[in-house]
Write an enzyme that holds these catalytic residues in place. Structure first.
Site, short mmCIF file in Angstrom:
data_model
loop_
_atom_site.label_atom_id
_atom_site.label_comp_id
_atom_site.label_asym_id
_atom_site.label_seq_id
_atom_site.Cartn_x
_atom_site.Cartn_y
_atom_site.Cartn_z
N ASN A 32 33.78 23.35 29.28
CA ASN A 32 34.20 23.54 27.84
C ASN A 32 33.15 24.51 27.23
OD1 ASN A 32 31.93 21.64 26.62
ND2 ASN A 32 32.96 20.35 28.42
N ASP A 52 35.63 14.68 31.31
CA ASP A 52 36.11 13.57 31.65
C ASP A 52 36.74 13.56 33.31
OD1 ASP A 52 35.43 12.22 29.30
OD2 ASP A 52 37.05 13.12 28.39
N PHE A 87 27.00 10.19 21.39
CA PHE A 87 27.75 11.46 20.34
C PHE A 87 29.15 11.41 20.37
CE2 PHE A 87 24.89 14.52 18.31
CZ PHE A 87 23.85 14.21 18.42
N LYS A 137 31.43 1.29 23.83
CA LYS A 137 30.25 1.37 24.67
C LYS A 137 28.99 0.49 24.43
CE LYS A 137 31.71 6.09 26.23
NZ LYS A 137 31.36 7.44 26.38
O1 PMT Z 1 26.40 22.02 22.40
P1 PMT Z 1 27.00 22.47 21.03
O2 PMT Z 1 27.58 23.70 21.07
O3 PMT Z 1 25.62 22.34 20.21
O4 PMT Z 1 27.95 21.31 20.63
C1 PMT Z 1 27.50 19.90 20.40
C2 PMT Z 1 28.63 19.21 20.60
C3 PMT Z 1 29.67 18.96 19.73
C4 PMT Z 1 29.04 19.01 22.11
C5 PMT Z 1 27.74 17.58 20.34
O5 PMT Z 1 27.22 17.25 19.07
C6 PMT Z 1 28.63 16.41 20.77
O6 PMT Z 1 29.48 15.75 19.72
N1 PMT Z 1 28.53 15.70 21.88
C7 PMT Z 1 29.47 14.80 22.51
C8 PMT Z 1 30.84 15.53 22.91
C9 PMT Z 1 32.03 14.41 23.17
O7 PMT Z 1 33.03 14.52 22.81
O8 PMT Z 1 31.69 13.64 23.95
P2 PMT Z 1 32.83 12.36 24.30
O9 PMT Z 1 33.51 11.89 23.24
O10 PMT Z 1 33.54 12.95 25.46
O11 PMT Z 1 32.03 11.28 24.80
C10 PMT Z 1 31.22 10.19 24.05
C11 PMT Z 1 29.97 10.09 24.63
O12 PMT Z 1 30.02 9.89 25.94
C12 PMT Z 1 28.94 11.28 24.40
O13 PMT Z 1 27.60 10.76 24.18
C13 PMT Z 1 28.85 11.90 26.02
O14 PMT Z 1 27.70 12.53 26.18
C14 PMT Z 1 29.05 10.70 26.82
N2 PMT Z 1 29.77 10.86 27.85
C15 PMT Z 1 31.07 11.05 28.13
C16 PMT Z 1 31.80 11.32 29.15
C17 PMT Z 1 31.19 11.09 30.61
N3 PMT Z 1 31.84 11.15 31.45
N4 PMT Z 1 29.78 10.62 30.43
C18 PMT Z 1 29.08 10.62 29.05
O15 PMT Z 1 28.06 10.40 29.34
#
Ligand code: PMT
Length: 403
Positions: free
Chosen positions: A217, A286, A330, A348
């Protein structure tokens, strides 16, 4: 970015005296003066006679906006004794580049030119950034002098290793202006996370389909790297588990490079023991391909199916541990930020989560975020990621149970 850099760090309004001695790295001191000015420092420059042979006083005058001092005998009616006037009210003196000669003279408490007199008459921290040929650096006399400076409480920054102006390779290069500026920023930043260990994930993951293709991504890693830098400046032992990005490791941060979510999980779990805080900024895929082809897949002209299997959720797994550190999640959403972010935080069981809209957060230098915690939502104004990161770290330090 320009408009905000002055408030990122704790150098805003600080009087920094930059001492420039003679050495080829003196030209980099011009970039350093500019960098310090960009983060809000009030820079005053003292040039030695040898320094003047490499860079002109006019260059530093233009960059600092102040008269440049070059001699003990420069005094005027207003500043009778420059070595006292210049040091008065200074928050720090940084000698960069510091030649072998100036290091020797500082070690012996000499005061026969403006810069050495200024350093001797100071009542503020003194930073010294050595820059010289590797044999001069390795010479026992220089090492003895550097040890004396350290014993006197003077902070030695560097030197770096690498190719030198003389054509040799080895230790003796002056640290880059950005690293020197970062060291001063760290020195003046409140140690909100002193004694803490923080693990941060950043960047995208790359889920291989075959040896050259994969699912990833557009996360640039900028937000996660800014968070890691802010933690390190705040005094934390900081480990950054990073997906593939094109960013250098922030100063004082241990970076572990990974590609896939599975590797990211393994590395996070390996460094987690002893961690007080886990901050999951990474945009982890994911799903991953059920199988990775050993050889490059060939085009057949027919439709192709790719079977995907779910990746482990690293944050959920860490947060569910009985010995879980303080976990910060995040969430990047394309709509309904409050609803989706809060539901992720609750699912979570996170004490804190940072939400951002995809359009605001991915890729760029700035971000607009909302912090969610048990007390509610706390929107932050749009700002460069470095400043946003600092505010996030300040927020988490307030929530963190006493260590
Ligand atoms: O890297 P940049 O260009 O500066 O952009 C920053 C960002 C937009 C990526 C950042 O600010 C951000 O929002 N990161 C989280 C991205 C996201 O959408 O995460 P998620 O909604 O898929 O997951 C939620 C949380 O679970 C996140 O903290 C993620 O790190 C964590 N996660 C998700 C899936 C997974 N398999 N393991 C995880 O640890």
């Amino acid at each position: 970015m320009e408009n905000y850099t002055h408030i990122i760090g704790c150098l805003r309004g600080r009087k920094i005296v930059l001492g420039v001695s003679g050495g080829i790295a003196a030209y980099k001191a011009a970039a350093l003066a500019r960098e310090l000015g960009r983060v809000g420092a009030d820079v005053h420059v003292a040039l030695t006679e040898a320094g003047l042979r490499f860079v002109s006083a006019l260059t530093f005058q233009a960059l600092s906006g102040h008269r440049v001092w070059t001699s003990l005998w420069d005094g005027d009616a207003e500043n009778g004794m420059p070595h006292i006037a210049l040091g008065r009210g200074a928050d720090a003196i940084l000698v960069a580049p510091a030649s072998a000669d100036i290091i020797a003279r500082l070690a012996h408490g000499r005061a026969d030119d403006l810069l050495t007199a200024l350093c001797l008459a100071r009542d503020c921290p003194l930073f010294v950034a050595p820059a010289m040929n590797r044999q001069m650096w390795e010479n026992p006399a220089t090492q003895r002098n550097v040890a004396t400076l350290r014993a006197d409480g003077i902070i030695i920054l560097g030197p770096d290793e690498g190719g030198q102006a003389c054509g040799e390779t080895g230790p003796g290069r002056m640290l880059e202006p950005g690293a020197l500026c970062e060291a001063l920023l760290a020195f003046f930043t409140p140690r909100l996370l002193a004694g803490r260990k923080v693990v941060v994930t950043a960047g995208p993951t790359f889920e291989a389909i075959d040896p050259v293709r994969g699912i990833t991504n557009s996360s640039s890693g900028k937000m996660g790297y800014a968070i890691a830098a802010a933690c390190a400046r705040g005094g934390a032992e900081t480990v950054l588990v990073s997906g593939p990005v094109a960013l250098p490791a922030p100063a004082g941060v241990r970076r572990i490079d990974v590609a896939s979510a599975l590797r990211m999980r393994d590395e996070v779990l390996a460094v987690l023991p002893g961690a007080d805080v886990f901050i999951a900024v990474a945009a982890v895929a994911d799903y991953r391909p059920a199988q990775t082809a050993g050889h490059k897949l060939k085009k057949s002209g027919l439709p192709m199916r790719l079977e995907l299997v779910p990746n482990p959720d690293i944050l959920a797994e860490v947060a569910a541990r009985p010995d879980a550190p303080f976990c910060v999640g995040f969430a990047a959403e394309s709509q309904e930020l409050d609803a989706y972010a809060e539901s992720k935080r609750r699912a979570k069981r996170l004490p804190m989560l940072v939400g951002n809209l995809l359009a605001d957060g991915v890729g760029g230098d700035d971000n607009t975020v909302v912090i969610y915690d048990d007390a509610g939502r706390h929107p932050l104004p749009r700002a460069p990621k470095a400043l946003v990161a600092r505010q996030i770290v300040e927020h988490l330090a307030r929530l963190l149970p006493a260590g």
